[in-house]
Design an enzyme around this catalytic site. Structure first.
Site, short mmCIF file in Angstrom:
data_model
loop_
_atom_site.label_atom_id
_atom_site.label_comp_id
_atom_site.label_asym_id
_atom_site.label_seq_id
_atom_site.Cartn_x
_atom_site.Cartn_y
_atom_site.Cartn_z
N ARG A 1 0.81 -1.23 0.00
CA ARG A 1 0.00 0.00 0.00
C ARG A 1 0.84 1.27 0.00
O ARG A 1 0.36 2.33 -0.40
CB ARG A 1 -1.01 -0.02 1.15
CG ARG A 1 -2.07 -1.11 0.95
CD ARG A 1 -3.15 -1.09 1.97
NE ARG A 1 -2.65 -1.35 3.31
CZ ARG A 1 -3.40 -1.42 4.39
NH1 ARG A 1 -4.71 -1.24 4.29
NH2 ARG A 1 -2.89 -1.67 5.57
N GLU B 1 5.67 -7.33 13.57
CA GLU B 1 4.82 -7.49 14.75
C GLU B 1 4.41 -8.94 14.93
O GLU B 1 4.26 -9.43 16.03
CB GLU B 1 3.59 -6.59 14.58
CG GLU B 1 2.62 -6.59 15.72
CD GLU B 1 1.43 -5.68 15.48
OE1 GLU B 1 0.62 -5.56 16.39
OE2 GLU B 1 1.32 -5.09 14.39
#
Length: 168
Positions: free
Chosen positions: A56, A93
């Site tokens: 993105r 993460e």
């Protein structure tokens, strides 16, 4: 109207415990997307290159380049760059990843802004900064649409990142 009204949260995606910020409604609204891009670009000094992080970040880097000028460089996922390249691996993460960037022989100018959609732990942004410097870019700014301030940053995260939207 707030940009946040055009961002939905998808709980437990891509894994349990992670709330994915879906930017699709914002991207599909031509006025909101344009305003978001303009607001992003107004936060930084204009570079010669906008370095978009897959995937993105490519959308925002391209739109920023079209509106404010400059070229687009892609920091791609492993195995996607067919030419001579630099690579870097890092922790996420919820896993690990490798990014790569095409090797550039000659740069007319090297001033660049690194662009992504969302800042969470910062691992990808840190890795992209290191990678871009290895390739030869002078990083003048880091820019995201959304900064998730409530997510703990990776160890030694020291980047100054500008954002239009924050979640605390």
């Amino acid at each position: 109207m707030s940009f946040k009204n055009y961002i939905t949260e998808i709980p437990n995606f891509p894994i349990d415990g992670v709330g994915f910020k879906d930017l699709s409604p914002l991207l599909s609204d031509k006025k909101m997307f344009r305003w978001a891009v303009i607001d992003m670009g107004n936060l930084v000094n204009k570079p010669d290159y906008w370095i978009g992080i897959e995937s993105r970040g490519f959308v925002f880097a391209s739109a920023l380049a079209m509106h404010f000028g400059g070229g687009v460089v892609c920091a791609r996922k492993e195995g996607k760059t067919p030419t001579a390249k630099h690579t870097i691996s890092y922790d996420l993460e919820y896993g690990s990843a490798t990014l790569e960037m095409a090797h550039v022989e000659h740069l007319d100018s090297s001033r660049a802004v690194i662009v992504d959609d969302v800042l969470a732990t910062g691992g990808t942004l840190q890795a992209t900064n290191q990678l871009a410097k290895e390739v030869g870019y002078e990083i003048i700014d880091n820019l995201v649409l959304v900064d998730l301030l409530f997510v703990p940053r990776t160890e030694n995260f020291d980047l100054n990142v500008k954002s239009v939207i924050t979640y605390e």
